[in-house]
Design a protein around this motif. Structure first.
Motif, short mmCIF file in Angstrom:
data_model
loop_
_atom_site.label_atom_id
_atom_site.label_comp_id
_atom_site.label_asym_id
_atom_site.label_seq_id
_atom_site.Cartn_x
_atom_site.Cartn_y
_atom_site.Cartn_z
N PRO A 1 0.82 -1.22 0.00
CA PRO A 1 0.00 0.00 0.00
C PRO A 1 0.85 1.27 0.00
N LYS A 2 0.39 2.25 -0.76
CA LYS A 2 1.07 3.54 -0.78
C LYS A 2 0.65 4.38 0.42
N HIS A 3 -0.57 4.17 0.87
CA HIS A 3 -1.11 4.94 1.99
C HIS A 3 -1.46 4.03 3.16
N PHE A 4 -1.21 4.52 4.36
CA PHE A 4 -1.61 3.83 5.59
C PHE A 4 -2.40 4.80 6.45
N VAL A 5 -3.56 4.37 6.93
CA VAL A 5 -4.34 5.15 7.88
C VAL A 5 -4.60 4.29 9.11
N PHE A 6 -4.57 4.92 10.27
CA PHE A 6 -4.71 4.19 11.53
C PHE A 6 -5.98 4.65 12.24
N LEU A 7 -6.83 3.69 12.54
CA LEU A 7 -8.13 3.95 13.17
C LEU A 7 -8.23 3.18 14.47
N GLU A 8 -9.06 3.68 15.38
CA GLU A 8 -9.28 2.95 16.63
C GLU A 8 -9.98 1.62 16.36
N GLU A 9 -10.93 1.64 15.44
CA GLU A 9 -11.58 0.40 14.99
C GLU A 9 -12.10 0.60 13.58
N LEU A 10 -12.26 -0.49 12.84
CA LEU A 10 -12.74 -0.41 11.47
C LEU A 10 -14.26 -0.51 11.44
N PRO A 11 -14.92 0.20 10.50
CA PRO A 11 -16.38 0.12 10.42
C PRO A 11 -16.83 -1.28 10.03
N LYS A 12 -17.94 -1.72 10.65
CA LYS A 12 -18.41 -3.10 10.40
C LYS A 12 -19.92 -3.11 10.18
N SER A 13 -20.37 -4.15 9.48
CA SER A 13 -21.80 -4.39 9.31
C SER A 13 -22.34 -5.07 10.56
N GLY A 14 -23.68 -5.26 10.59
CA GLY A 14 -24.30 -5.93 11.72
C GLY A 14 -23.72 -7.30 12.03
N PRO A 15 -23.47 -8.14 10.99
CA PRO A 15 -22.88 -9.46 11.25
C PRO A 15 -21.39 -9.43 11.55
N GLY A 16 -20.75 -8.24 11.52
CA GLY A 16 -19.34 -8.17 11.91
C GLY A 16 -18.36 -8.13 10.75
N LYS A 17 -18.82 -7.95 9.52
CA LYS A 17 -17.91 -7.85 8.39
C LYS A 17 -17.39 -6.42 8.29
N ILE A 18 -16.11 -6.28 7.93
CA ILE A 18 -15.53 -4.95 7.73
C ILE A 18 -16.13 -4.32 6.48
N LEU A 19 -16.58 -3.07 6.60
CA LEU A 19 -17.25 -2.38 5.50
C LEU A 19 -16.22 -1.64 4.65
N LYS A 20 -15.72 -2.34 3.65
CA LYS A 20 -14.70 -1.73 2.79
C LYS A 20 -15.26 -0.58 1.96
N ALA A 21 -16.53 -0.66 1.57
CA ALA A 21 -17.13 0.42 0.80
C ALA A 21 -17.11 1.72 1.58
N GLU A 22 -17.36 1.64 2.88
CA GLU A 22 -17.34 2.84 3.72
C GLU A 22 -15.93 3.39 3.84
N LEU A 23 -14.95 2.50 3.96
CA LEU A 23 -13.55 2.96 4.02
C LEU A 23 -13.14 3.63 2.72
N ALA A 24 -13.52 3.02 1.60
CA ALA A 24 -13.17 3.60 0.30
C ALA A 24 -13.80 4.97 0.12
N LYS A 25 -15.05 5.09 0.52
CA LYS A 25 -15.74 6.38 0.41
C LYS A 25 -15.09 7.43 1.30
N ARG A 26 -14.71 7.02 2.51
CA ARG A 26 -14.13 7.95 3.45
C ARG A 26 -12.77 8.47 2.98
N PHE A 27 -12.00 7.61 2.31
CA PHE A 27 -10.64 7.99 1.94
C PHE A 27 -10.44 8.18 0.44
N GLY A 28 -11.55 8.36 -0.29
CA GLY A 28 -11.44 8.77 -1.68
C GLY A 28 -11.27 7.67 -2.69
#
Length: 346
Positions: A315-342
């Motif tokens: 990866p060219k970019h690294f971002v550090f979060l307290e926790e990653l966004p997740k769906s109700g069943p506990g899957k990481i929401l990559k679409a939300e991460l992509a939207k948040r970081f362009g």
């Protein structure tokens, strides 16, 4: 509901539930004496992973009203639970709980993970407690449990999901719609297919196709198959991005990151880049002790990955979060991460 778009209503015929139940009972070696805790949400497809098959057999199913790691671990010991099924995030929460080390897992025959690939450090934590661990694969559209694996072989090939269930056909297809021999999009066919998506004829037509006399589900998952017929999930078609003309599969980068002892959770998405078209962005949640150190983790991760991945995959970019966004069943929401970081890919 997946992690790459809005939820859709899959029309599930009774034949799917019944076929999935007896396929799972037979192929996974379930018994009326088994005990299992339902801790995944009831609206999630995981309900049919073990709960429905075990009820079909007349086995014991305990329902946890809300997932609580301390209560779950206590129930495992108290009720002599024999099978575990959770998504990786939940397994990770159990492993990090202070009661984990003193929990008696001696009654557990095996544990299986589903919903997303389970990081190697999480699997190792359970193996250290003497548990045999499997990777599962399935989706609502095809009856949840699509592959089977004996526990001994699963331990020798921890990244594999096994071989197709009886009465389920699997093949790999390339972008031109021709059968691929080693790697491609996973297509599935059999009596556990859904009838279609509720009031979404265009979506139904895109993923349910007629090919060589059979109805097939185009899963959207990239997979590979080895010489012995074992399947391995490489990633999602929608998640793959192209950097400098080279395909990058986030799951490969994530697996390498999880090998670092400071990583609690991670996800990789593609983001636009003026030079390379797209590059990787890694969103990382550090373990508490690592976060407290507060030193330059980005350069450490770059150096760590350099010996494990080709340069264009780092990866060219690294971002550090307290926790990653997740769906109700506990899957990481990559679409939300992509939207948040362009990013455009998720």
């Amino acid at each position: 509901g997946g992690t790459t778009g809005l939820p859709k209503g899959a029309l599930i015929p009774y034949r799917q539930l019944l076929t999935n139940a007896f396929q799972t009972c037979m192929s996974w070696g379930l018994s009326p004496q088994d005990r299992y805790i339902v801790a995944t949400p009831m609206f999630h497809a995981a309900l049919n992973a073990l709960c429905t098959p075990l009820l079909y057999l007349g086995a014991s199913v305990l329902i946890q009203e809300r997932f609580d790691p301390a209560e779950y671990l206590a129930w495992v010991s108290q009720h002599r639970v024999s099978l575990l099924f959770l998504v990786p995030t939940m397994y990770q929460m159990l492993a990090h709980h202070p009661d984990f080390e003193r929990t008696d897992f001696s009654s557990v025959r095996w544990a299986i993970s589903g919903g997303a690939p389970c990081p190697a450090p999480v699997r190792e934590a359970y193996r250290a407690k003497g548990l045999r661990f499997k990777q599962g694969y399935g989706l609502t559209e095809c009856g949840v449990n699509c592959f089977t694996f004996e526990a001994d072989e699963a331990e020798r090939y921890p990244e594999s999901v096994g071989r197709p269930m009886p009465h389920l056909w699997a093949k790999l297809m390339d972008a031109e719609g021709k059968e691929a021999h080693s790697e491609g999009e996973l297509w599935l066919s059999g009596p556990t297919l859904m009838s279609g998506y509720f009031e979404r004829p265009e979506d139904t037509a895109r993923c349910l196709v007629r090919h060589e006399g059979r109805d097939w589900l185009k899963t959207g998952d990239l997979a590979r198959r080895d010489a012995e017929g074992r399947f391995y999930i490489v990633g999602r078609v929608k998640e793959m991005f192209i950097s400098g003309g080279e395909n990058v599969y986030p799951i490969e980068v994530e697996r390498a990151l999880y090998d670092h002892p400071a990583v609690a959770e991670c996800a990789v998405v593609g983001v636009p880049d003026a030079q390379w078209g797209e590059v990787g962005l890694a969103a990382i949640a550090l373990k508490a002790e690592a976060a407290a150190q507060g030193h330059g983790w980005e350069e450490e991760f770059r150096a760590f990955l350099k010996g494990r991945l080709a340069g264009y995959k780092i990866p060219k970019h690294f971002v550090f979060l307290e926790e990653l966004p997740k769906s109700g069943p506990g899957k990481i929401l990559k679409a939300e991460l992509a939207k948040r970081f362009g990013g455009r890919n998720a």
